[in-house]
Scaffold this active site. Structure first.
Site, short mmCIF file in Angstrom:
data_model
loop_
_atom_site.label_atom_id
_atom_site.label_comp_id
_atom_site.label_asym_id
_atom_site.label_seq_id
_atom_site.Cartn_x
_atom_site.Cartn_y
_atom_site.Cartn_z
N SER A 115 0.82 -1.21 0.00
CA SER A 115 0.00 0.00 0.00
C SER A 115 0.86 1.27 0.00
O SER A 115 1.62 1.51 -0.93
CB SER A 115 -0.95 -0.04 1.20
N ASP A 154 10.35 4.78 -9.94
CA ASP A 154 9.96 5.33 -11.24
C ASP A 154 10.67 6.64 -11.55
O ASP A 154 10.90 6.97 -12.71
CB ASP A 154 8.45 5.57 -11.26
N LYS A 199 -0.42 -4.11 -3.50
CA LYS A 199 -1.75 -3.55 -3.18
C LYS A 199 -1.85 -2.17 -3.81
O LYS A 199 -1.25 -1.22 -3.34
CB LYS A 199 -1.95 -3.46 -1.66
#
Length: 549
Positions: free
Chosen positions: A290, A301, A315
């Site tokens: 999460s 990223d 998740k």
């Protein structure tokens, strides 16, 4: 009361059904009318007395179970968990409890909380809370409700303590606000590498990490490790704020997309960062989920951190609390989140169920390739794949059973009962402690799967089925079985190094606070050693973040 419970169930049904595109107002009205009539029929005509609370709660839970495991209903008297997640505090005595057999025990009293200060210890069997006797088989959540309460209120707890002569102990405790510490340890080691252990994302997490990083930067660190292993997440906003410490103001960290476009939202950093160049390693494992994955995935990223460890949980769903009538609440999944590359890391598609109702993880063959800001390839679905894969492979079946069957836990309780004075901070279990532990284990009760023995049994079965079981083959298998016959003492000795680590952690919990325990655990941590090695090798660090050619 029955009408109130029915109203809650219908409101929950409306909230969930409204999120499903295939439902329409006519279908919804018809089904709610049927449900209303069904409950009335049970009330009026069923042969036995029915428990309306149980019936309605079962209906609600069954309905929500068909959606996803994160959409949950909380009646007015069960909202402490939701409050604790967001605020990082609750009113109580500060102790984790555990159902063990027919008993409920004090599994771990929180350091410096009322329970420990009053004298409750690991392993204490709870016998009575105020005037309520804790009977065999009583559910642990009921005991938890008895222990929690308004800060400043008093209670009396009676326990039975193992491994002591006068085992029945009664203590008076004053409840207080128990704060969940999101960052049990942060420090800079002798090599100039900072380490931050973050266990949850609540409204205190970002401030704690900010202060720790700011303090480290004053000492010119060579890099910082943020350990998110076992961190199941929490507040999305907290993850965004922590990411903002290391990337320029205005950087997109995550965006959420719901069933309706009005639920779409972009989360960008809003403050000036502390440092955009300090080398970072984020440690993850299968328990990282999460909000933890938002922090790790966004910095991956953006090519801002090297991710190290094991693949994370996966998740990619967002929940928000929604009020219901009569002070009830619902934590409902309203959106999916997408990190800067555009990928969704959700591992399970709960909208696509097997005929038996089960769900499965997205297979690796269906995971799609995305690209980081610098052009590195990353995958969606199935969590965050680390840039450097490192896993602790030393766990085996014997060690698993030492932990799961609570042999180390019980031994630590006995050790603490016999040695009440805290040892020095540099203490480690030595030969005498290990010998005591070996003698503590009862071979008749210690059960564990022996792979070599089961492997030989498999060979015998396969040889018979395939026609290879001759007298000669049988004799050779008998020799192999005798050569590999298990001896518990020998197996414990073989695993001595890992058992010492387990005993160090378990016994240490009886004497040391969270920061001390975290520092002590780092002495055995091969994954943290690997993270430190990455940061101490600038060329390797740059190579890991460079696009592949």
């Amino acid at each position: 009361m029955k009408k109130i419970l029915l109203y809650i169930a219908l409101a929950a049904a409306c909230a969930v059904a409204g999120a499903q595109s295939r439902s329409n107002k006519t279908d919804l009205a018809r089904n709610l009318t049927i449900f209303n009539s069904l409950v009335k029929e049970l009330e009026t005509n069923y042969v036995d007395t029915v428990d309306p609370d149980m019936l309605i709660r079962t209906a609600i839970d069954a309905m929500l179970d068909r959606i996803d495991p994160y959409t949950e209903y909380y009646p007015a008297d069960e909202q402490e968990e939701l409050t604790t997640i967001s605020s990082g505090q609750y009113g109580g005595i500060g102790a984790y409890i555990l159902k063990r057999g027919d008993n409920v025990i004090i599994h771990q009293p929180v350091w410096d909380a009322p329970a420990r200060r009053a004298g409750l210890r690991h392993g204490d069997v709870i016998l009575r809370v105020d005037t309520t006797a804790i009977t065999p088989g009583m559910a642990s959540d009921r005991v938890s409700k008895l222990l929690r309460g308004q800060p400043g209120s008093r209670l009396t707890v009676q326990v039975r303590r193992p491994y002591v002569t006068d085992s029945i102990i009664t203590v008076d405790i004053t409840r207080r606000n128990i704060e969940v510490n999101p960052m049990p340890y942060a420090g800079l080691d002798s090599t100039g590498i900072g380490y931050i252990k973050l266990t949850t994302f609540n409204d205190k997490s970002a401030g704690a990490v900010h202060d720790a990083v700011e303090s480290m930067l004053r000492r010119k660190p060579r890099g910082i490790i943020i350990d998110l292993r076992g961190n199941g997440g929490g507040l999305l906003e907290s993850a965004v704020q922590i990411a903002g410490l290391f990337v320029p103001k205005g950087t997109e960290i995550v965006r959420t997309r719901g069933f309706e476009s009005k639920r779409d939202k972009v989360y960008k950093t809003t403050r000036r960062p502390l440092d955009t160049d300090i080398p970072l390693v984020i440690m993850v494992d299968e328990g990282t989920a999460s909000a933890s994955e938002i922090l790790a995935g966004s910095l991956q990223d953006l090519d801002r951190a090297v991710i190290l460890g094991e693949r994370s949980y996966g998740k990619g769903l967002v929940q928000v609390p929604r009020p219901l009538p009569f002070d009830a609440m619902m934590k409902v999944t309203v959106a999916r989140y997408y990190i800067p590359s555009g990928r969704l890391i959700q591992a399970i598609d709960y909208s696509r169920r097997n005929p038996d109702g089960s769900v499965a993880r997205i297979p690796d063959s269906l995971r799609r390739t995305w690209h980081t800001r610098a052009g590195r390839e990353v995958l969606d679905g199935g969590g965050i794949t680390p840039d450097v894969a490192v896993a602790d492979s030393s766990m085996n079946r014997l060690l698993y059973n030492v932990i799961a069957d609570m042999w180390a836990y019980d031994f630590a309780n006995r050790y603490a009962a016999r040695n009440p004075a805290a040892p020095d901070s540099d203490w480690v279990p030595g030969d005498s402690v290990f010998a005591e532990f070996k003698a503590f284990i009862d071979p008749e009760r210690f059960k564990y799967d022996r792979l070599s023995e089961s492997g030989i049994d498999y060979l015998r079965q396969a040889a018979r089925q395939e026609g290879y079981m001759t007298d000669s083959v049988a004799a050779q298998l008998d020799i192999l079985e005798r050569m590999m016959k298990h001896d518990l003492g020998r197996d414990l000795d073989f695993n001595r190094a890992k058992l010492i680590e387990i005993l160090d952690a378990e016994i240490g919990e009886r004497y040391f606070d969270e920061a001390q325990l975290t520092r002590r655990a780092l002495r055995y941590d091969v994954e943290t050693d690997s993270a430190r090695a990455v940061l101490l090798d600038p060329a390797r660090y740059r190579h890991l973040l460079a696009p592949r050619r």
